[in-house]
Design an enzyme around this catalytic site. Structure first.
Site, PDB file in Angstrom:
ATOM      1  CE  LYS A  35     -12.023  14.754  38.672  1.00 18.91           C
ATOM      2  NZ  LYS A  35     -11.695  15.851  37.801  1.00 18.91           N
ATOM      3  CG  HIS A  91      -7.514  15.580  39.934  1.00 21.20           C
ATOM      4  ND1 HIS A  91      -7.822  14.273  40.234  1.00 21.20           N
ATOM      5  CD2 HIS A  91      -7.964  15.796  38.676  1.00 21.20           C
ATOM      6  CE1 HIS A  91      -8.413  13.715  39.196  1.00 21.20           C
ATOM      7  NE2 HIS A  91      -8.523  14.613  38.234  1.00 21.20           N
ATOM      8  CB  SER A 129      -6.542  15.159  35.840  1.00 26.81           C
ATOM      9  OG  SER A 129      -6.547  15.435  34.459  1.00 26.81           O
TER      10      SER A 129
END
Ligand SMILES: *Cc1c(COP(=O)(O)O)cnc(C)c1O
Length: 394
Positions: free
Chosen positions: A241, A210, A182
């Protein structure tokens, strides 16, 4: 007069002097390319809302409909008060989207790691963990009581050496890695790590927080990116996310998912996300299944921004994903850079220890599909100006 809490003031002062103190901005607008912060409209360069879904009309509509139908709260933990049909639908849709047998959802990605790891390994077992793994993986490993053997970042030879040196003394072994790291934006060599897992008959777990909605066909994640369907035992993911909502998950075989439904403590002892969250996540899957447009736009924007930042002379590290770290090193320089950017109308936080190692402070720019070309250009202009002013570039 001194009190038993004086140490907090002293520690806080030390954090501030070292540049480790985290100043948190207050936002009074929805997430998107632009935000209202402290009464000012600023360009947003630091949220994980990769696809701009956090304020998407389809997700909002789905959440509102769920509130009208189910209200706002889940009542209690799923094991005790029963599970809402929206959670079951989300789990089925997620499994289909990711091409796995089954999925189970949790309150967050952090919780998904705390849920999965201690359910799979215990004190008779061994975990091989990438040195730069996310804090939630590290905490999940510690909770499990298993022996933790770190290996060099993304280094398959180091992993194999660690296995050979340790495996014989233990019952089971688990390899754990972030998919996309990340703070650096590099991708683990999951295909090679799989070969090692297979060779030594180890469990393999990847945290794709991610990569979800970013890597693979239409954002199906790192396992799809490497064509490893059916080969990775546990895929941890987050809906906080790219999916634009909140929540965590584990995707994998029916056996593992059903085991977690029985044994994962955050599932048994903590309530689920709300019906509105679950409905919004389902709407996000609908959008991702319908078109790759947002994922394509994300990558176009990321390539453009990163290319221009390199051209300006910034060190963007090893990233091969939309995560764009601007490596600055010194903590106070990074804080100062972030403050100057904010003055220029750009919101981009400085990240320092414990988020990254000491002396490796950086500003991590998060490009999204919500940014227009003009937004990126405005950001580039500000970075160039502040970078020259602070002597980071010439
Ligand atoms: C962000 C992140 C998490 C935590 O996800 P949340 O849903 O925000 O709790 C877990 N693992 C990794 C690798 C992350 O980057």
């Amino acid at each position: 007069m001194s009190t038993h809490l004086d140490w907090i003031q002293e520690e806080m002062q030390a954090l501030k002097e070292a540049g480790f103190y985290k100043y948190i901005r207050t936002i009074s607008s929805p997430q998107g390319a632009w935000l209202v912060i402290e009464g000012r409209r600023v360009l947003n360069f630091c949220s994980n809302n990769y696809l701009g879904l956090a304020n998407h009309p389809r997700l909002i509509e789905a959440a509102k409909a769920a509130i009208d139908r189910y209200g706002v709260g889940p009542g209690a933990v799923r094991v005790i008060s029963g599970t809402n049909d929206l959670h079951i639908e989300l789990e089925k849709r997620m499994a289909r989207f990711k091409g796995v047998e089954a999925a189970i959802t949790f309150q967050s990605g952090f919780n998904a790691n705390l849920a999965a790891i201690p359910a799979l390994v215990g004190k008779e077992d061994l975990i091989f963990s990438d040195q730069l793994n996310h804090a939630s993986i590290i905490d999940g490993c510690r909770l499990s009581g298993a022996k933790i053997v770190p290996y060099e970042h993304c280094d398959v030879a180091s992993l194999e050496a660690a296995i050979q040196a340790n495996l014989h003394q233990y019952r089971r072994g688990l390899i754990i890695t972030d998919g996309v790291f990340s703070m650096d934006g590099d991708v683990t060599p999951l295909d090679k790590i799989y070969e090692v897992a297979k060779k030594y008959d180890l469990l393999l777990m990847v945290d794709d927080a991610h990569g979800e909605g970013v890597l693979g066909k239409g954002g199906r994640g790192i396992v799809d990116h490497f064509g490893l369907h059916g080969k990775v035992d546990v895929e941890v993911g987050t809906m906080s996310k790219a999916f634009g909502v909140v929540g965590g998950m584990v995707a994998g075989s029916t056996a593992i998912v059903e085991w977690l439904r029985q044994r994962a403590r955050p599932f048994t002892f903590s309530s689920a996300v709300t019906p509105a969250d679950a409905a919004a996540c389902i709407a996000a899957i609908d959008l991702l299944e319908a078109s790759t447009e947002l994922v394509d736009k994300l990558w176009d924007n990321a390539y453009y921004f990163k290319g221009e930042m390199k051209r300006l002379g910034f060190d963007t590290g090893f990233s091969t994903t939309p995560i764009t770290p601007i490596m600055l090193g010194d903590e106070l320089l990074a804080q100062n850079f972030s403050r100057e950017l904010f003055e220029a109308g750009i919101f981009a936080t400085a990240n320092s220890f414990p988020i990254v190692p000491k002396g490796k402070a950086r500003i991590r720019v998060m490009i999204s599909a919500a940014h227009a070309k003009e937004d990126l250009n405005k950001g580039l202009e500000a970075f160039a100006k502040v970078g020259r002013q602070l002597g980071v570039i010439r």
